[in-house]
Design a protein around this motif. Sequence first.
Motif, PDB file in Angstrom:
ATOM      1  N   THR A  70      -7.385   7.929 -29.787  1.00  0.00           N
ATOM      2  CA  THR A  70      -7.224   9.349 -30.100  1.00  0.00           C
ATOM      3  C   THR A  70      -8.565   9.928 -30.504  1.00  0.00           C
ATOM      4  O   THR A  70      -9.210   9.450 -31.426  1.00  0.00           O
ATOM      5  CB  THR A  70      -6.197   9.566 -31.224  1.00  0.00           C
ATOM      6  N   VAL A  71      -8.996  10.935 -29.803  1.00  0.00           N
ATOM      7  CA  VAL A  71     -10.272  11.614 -30.045  1.00  0.00           C
ATOM      8  C   VAL A  71     -11.388  10.572 -30.082  1.00  0.00           C
ATOM      9  O   VAL A  71     -11.723   9.988 -29.065  1.00  0.00           O
ATOM     10  CB  VAL A  71     -10.221  12.453 -31.335  1.00  0.00           C
ATOM     11  N   ASP A  72     -11.951  10.288 -31.265  1.00  0.00           N
ATOM     12  CA  ASP A  72     -13.053   9.330 -31.351  1.00  0.00           C
ATOM     13  C   ASP A  72     -12.676   8.132 -32.212  1.00  0.00           C
ATOM     14  O   ASP A  72     -13.503   7.522 -32.867  1.00  0.00           O
ATOM     15  CB  ASP A  72     -14.303   9.995 -31.937  1.00  0.00           C
ATOM     16  N   ARG A  73     -11.372   7.787 -32.205  1.00  0.00           N
ATOM     17  CA  ARG A  73     -10.903   6.670 -33.019  1.00  0.00           C
ATOM     18  C   ARG A  73     -10.047   5.727 -32.182  1.00  0.00           C
ATOM     19  O   ARG A  73      -9.404   6.134 -31.215  1.00  0.00           O
ATOM     20  CB  ARG A  73     -10.066   7.167 -34.199  1.00  0.00           C
ATOM     21  N   LEU A  74     -10.053   4.461 -32.578  1.00  0.00           N
ATOM     22  CA  LEU A  74      -9.174   3.456 -32.023  1.00  0.00           C
ATOM     23  C   LEU A  74      -8.247   3.024 -33.153  1.00  0.00           C
ATOM     24  O   LEU A  74      -8.709   2.649 -34.234  1.00  0.00           O
ATOM     25  CB  LEU A  74      -9.979   2.255 -31.503  1.00  0.00           C
ATOM     26  N   ARG A  79     -21.802  -1.513 -33.117  1.00  0.00           N
ATOM     27  CA  ARG A  79     -21.617  -2.963 -32.933  1.00  0.00           C
ATOM     28  C   ARG A  79     -22.172  -3.437 -31.599  1.00  0.00           C
ATOM     29  O   ARG A  79     -22.707  -4.539 -31.482  1.00  0.00           O
ATOM     30  CB  ARG A  79     -20.129  -3.284 -33.026  1.00  0.00           C
ATOM     31  N   PHE A  80     -22.053  -2.596 -30.568  1.00  0.00           N
ATOM     32  CA  PHE A  80     -22.575  -2.953 -29.253  1.00  0.00           C
ATOM     33  C   PHE A  80     -24.032  -2.527 -29.072  1.00  0.00           C
ATOM     34  O   PHE A  80     -24.551  -2.553 -27.956  1.00  0.00           O
ATOM     35  CB  PHE A  80     -21.712  -2.325 -28.159  1.00  0.00           C
ATOM     36  N   ALA A  81     -24.668  -2.108 -30.171  1.00  0.00           N
ATOM     37  CA  ALA A  81     -26.084  -1.740 -30.169  1.00  0.00           C
ATOM     38  C   ALA A  81     -26.383  -0.562 -29.248  1.00  0.00           C
ATOM     39  O   ALA A  81     -27.499  -0.427 -28.742  1.00  0.00           O
ATOM     40  CB  ALA A  81     -26.959  -2.941 -29.782  1.00  0.00           C
ATOM     41  N   ARG A  82     -25.394   0.294 -29.025  1.00  0.00           N
ATOM     42  CA  ARG A  82     -25.645   1.503 -28.244  1.00  0.00           C
ATOM     43  C   ARG A  82     -26.342   2.555 -29.086  1.00  0.00           C
ATOM     44  O   ARG A  82     -27.001   3.453 -28.561  1.00  0.00           O
ATOM     45  CB  ARG A  82     -24.325   2.054 -27.700  1.00  0.00           C
ATOM     46  N   ILE A  83     -26.148   2.467 -30.396  1.00  0.00           N
ATOM     47  CA  ILE A  83     -26.842   3.340 -31.339  1.00  0.00           C
ATOM     48  C   ILE A  83     -27.404   2.470 -32.449  1.00  0.00           C
ATOM     49  O   ILE A  83     -26.950   1.349 -32.678  1.00  0.00           O
ATOM     50  CB  ILE A  83     -25.910   4.421 -31.919  1.00  0.00           C
ATOM     51  N   SER A  84     -28.382   2.993 -33.171  1.00  0.00           N
ATOM     52  CA  SER A  84     -29.041   2.193 -34.210  1.00  0.00           C
ATOM     53  C   SER A  84     -28.531   2.511 -35.601  1.00  0.00           C
ATOM     54  O   SER A  84     -28.722   1.729 -36.533  1.00  0.00           O
ATOM     55  CB  SER A  84     -30.563   2.410 -34.162  1.00  0.00           C
ATOM     56  N   SER A  85     -27.915   3.685 -35.787  1.00  0.00           N
ATOM     57  CA  SER A  85     -27.454   4.012 -37.134  1.00  0.00           C
ATOM     58  C   SER A  85     -26.250   4.946 -37.072  1.00  0.00           C
ATOM     59  O   SER A  85     -25.899   5.451 -36.029  1.00  0.00           O
ATOM     60  CB  SER A  85     -28.583   4.666 -37.926  1.00  0.00           C
ATOM     61  N   ILE A 119     -10.642   2.039 -36.192  1.00  0.00           N
ATOM     62  CA  ILE A 119     -12.007   1.683 -35.794  1.00  0.00           C
ATOM     63  C   ILE A 119     -12.600   2.921 -35.118  1.00  0.00           C
ATOM     64  O   ILE A 119     -12.067   3.392 -34.119  1.00  0.00           O
ATOM     65  CB  ILE A 119     -12.034   0.492 -34.824  1.00  0.00           C
ATOM     66  N   THR A 120     -13.669   3.433 -35.662  1.00  0.00           N
ATOM     67  CA  THR A 120     -14.255   4.649 -35.098  1.00  0.00           C
ATOM     68  C   THR A 120     -15.118   4.312 -33.883  1.00  0.00           C
ATOM     69  O   THR A 120     -15.605   3.188 -33.730  1.00  0.00           O
ATOM     70  CB  THR A 120     -15.111   5.377 -36.136  1.00  0.00           C
ATOM     71  N   ARG A 121     -15.292   5.311 -33.041  1.00  0.00           N
ATOM     72  CA  ARG A 121     -16.164   5.131 -31.884  1.00  0.00           C
ATOM     73  C   ARG A 121     -17.589   4.838 -32.340  1.00  0.00           C
ATOM     74  O   ARG A 121     -18.293   4.029 -31.735  1.00  0.00           O
ATOM     75  CB  ARG A 121     -16.132   6.395 -31.023  1.00  0.00           C
ATOM     76  N   HIS A 122     -17.994   5.493 -33.426  1.00  0.00           N
ATOM     77  CA  HIS A 122     -19.340   5.258 -33.960  1.00  0.00           C
ATOM     78  C   HIS A 122     -19.523   3.792 -34.339  1.00  0.00           C
ATOM     79  O   HIS A 122     -20.565   3.190 -34.040  1.00  0.00           O
ATOM     80  CB  HIS A 122     -19.564   6.149 -35.184  1.00  0.00           C
ATOM     81  N   ALA A 123     -18.513   3.188 -34.976  1.00  0.00           N
ATOM     82  CA  ALA A 123     -18.621   1.789 -35.383  1.00  0.00           C
ATOM     83  C   ALA A 123     -18.715   0.866 -34.170  1.00  0.00           C
ATOM     84  O   ALA A 123     -19.472  -0.107 -34.163  1.00  0.00           O
ATOM     85  CB  ALA A 123     -17.438   1.416 -36.257  1.00  0.00           C
ATOM     86  N   LEU A 124     -17.930   1.162 -33.141  1.00  0.00           N
ATOM     87  CA  LEU A 124     -17.982   0.341 -31.932  1.00  0.00           C
ATOM     88  C   LEU A 124     -19.338   0.437 -31.243  1.00  0.00           C
ATOM     89  O   LEU A 124     -19.919  -0.571 -30.827  1.00  0.00           O
ATOM     90  CB  LEU A 124     -16.874   0.773 -30.962  1.00  0.00           C
ATOM     91  N   GLU A 125     -19.838   1.657 -31.115  1.00  0.00           N
ATOM     92  CA  GLU A 125     -21.128   1.824 -30.447  1.00  0.00           C
ATOM     93  C   GLU A 125     -22.256   1.183 -31.250  1.00  0.00           C
ATOM     94  O   GLU A 125     -23.206   0.654 -30.679  1.00  0.00           O
ATOM     95  CB  GLU A 125     -21.393   3.309 -30.227  1.00  0.00           C
TER      96      GLU A 125
END
Length: 622
Positions: free
Chosen positions: A448-452, A616-622, A608-614
């Motif tokens: 949903t939106v940006d959450r799992l 974890r997969f090193a798509r973002i740094s912070s 689990i937020t999309r930010h946390a997943l990204e």
Amino acid sequence: MQAIKKLPPELIGQIAAGEVVERPASAVKELVENSIDAGAKHITVELKEGGIAYLRVSDDGGGIPAGQLRLAFERHATSKLSAPEDLFEIRTLGFRGEALASIAAVARVTVTTRTQDADFGARAKVEAGVFAQVTQAASPVGTTIVVEDLFFNTPVRLRFLKKPSQEAALVSDYMLRLLLSRPDIAFRFAVDGKTVYRSMGDGRLESVLYSLYGSTAFKQMLRVGGSHLGVALSGYVGVGELSRGNRQQQSFFINGRYFRSAALSKALESGCEGRVMIGKFPMCALFLTLPYAQVDVNVHPNKLEVRFQNEQAVTEAVERLVSDALRAQTLSDALCVQEEAETPKDAPDFQLVALQNRAEDAPEDSLEKQLEDLRQKLRASEPQQEPEIPMTFQESALPSAIASVMLKPFLQPSQAPEPEQTAMPEVKEKPVLRLVGIVFDTYWIFETVDRLLLVDQHAAHERMLYDRMMESYGQTSLSQRLLAPRLVRLNARDRALLEDLRPVLRQAGFDVEPFDDAYVSVNAIPTLFGQNAPPDELLLEALDEGQTGRGTVTRERMARRVAQMACKRAIKGGDRLSEREIEGFLEQMLTSGSMPTCPHGRPIVIEITRHALEKRFARISS
């Protein structure tokens, strides 16, 4: 027998110091409270070697007039009390006039201070209670006190201190409470040159909580506010993932003063019933406001204990207001973003998009039939009666009522064909819950939106059944008559307790009457325990629990029994459900108003937020 004699002043001072100054944390507490009472808006606390070797407290308060420096170090010298009746209206944190005298009796103390109207400051050095010197000194307005070599002249007391790191941790614990109690003061706390805590002093409790616990934890805290029985309460409570293995993170304040209370901890935990797992304890920062005359803070030298004029009213207020705040958060809040626009009460707060590529669960109805169902729901002006959920999915098929209101897989707006000649009411688009998977036949996964979101099917069903059973328990007869009365022998204490708790026991479902001087007759027991439950054991357990809980534990026992029944009847992990069953069951969850935890406090939903997943997969740094 030795003759009675008066103790020498230095020994009197050391004994008094032992009552007030137990360790570095005690010294910091006394000094910082004096700074607050002096009107300081910026306070800095620094430690070295746990505060044993060095501690420094500096403030920008009113300062001490140079001519009163010596008097400030005398015992029972204070500017905060002048008459006996002042003891019943204590508004300051310090008031005994013992702090400086007690600290100086067991350490080397240097005080530098200046008042607003003084041209220059003054500095005094005191060692083991004896003034070494008083001199002029450059100083900003305010006071700085340095305490060195704590307990240097009382080596026995020094040996009972913990390691420097542990003593620093105790000071840190006090400073945390201090920051919470005074968000209007900018604090800085440093240990061995490193800043541990820093607050903005903007007057907002939320700013302090954010700085102490971080943004993730703060977002999970629940706000508490209101009044009950003349007690005003405000603050925040943390349950679920924020609960801890001990009560260390429970902070209570009365009229701005931090204190400890086993009774309030119990009230808090009762209010959090069902939201905290067994063996865990909720965290809190709760602020009570009472008339000063109704609370006595002068019951212990360290001022960490208080006595209430009506403790029962205070504990009942805490339990009631905390419970109300937690029950306001529902499964719907955990699963769906609430829309600002007002929607009909019978309209679900979400759209559910079906899991694709599961032929066995594909809807049989045509697209036209689905659209017609949707139109009828949108036209509905009165709430529909909520269908019941079966006790278990194994015992019976889904009721037809559930099937009739089960959400069909909604199509995205861009995919839905425009209905011909049909006036569709304007509806604000709702958040979409997309079922993306079922893991281990136990966990449902929604996007949903940006959450799992992961939903535990057993915990969800258990909560639903528990709520229904508790509601049924409250509406049906509480008592079941025994086929034959059971005689139970009670000692004198239990007989007296029985008379005191008789109304509570009757409300819980017990019917107990005196038989003779040693026995009572149990004629009925609570319905939930069944005919085979031993009446004598049930009564004795209720009396033992009621002795401390004044009846609240009896209610908790009822709730525990209901929770056990719900757990046994709920669907289990590993029970395979069809997509249609999940969809129908989910709608009932979101319209039930149930809490987002099972009766044992386990979470029903994990986010689990999309930010946390990204990240974890090193798509973002912070």
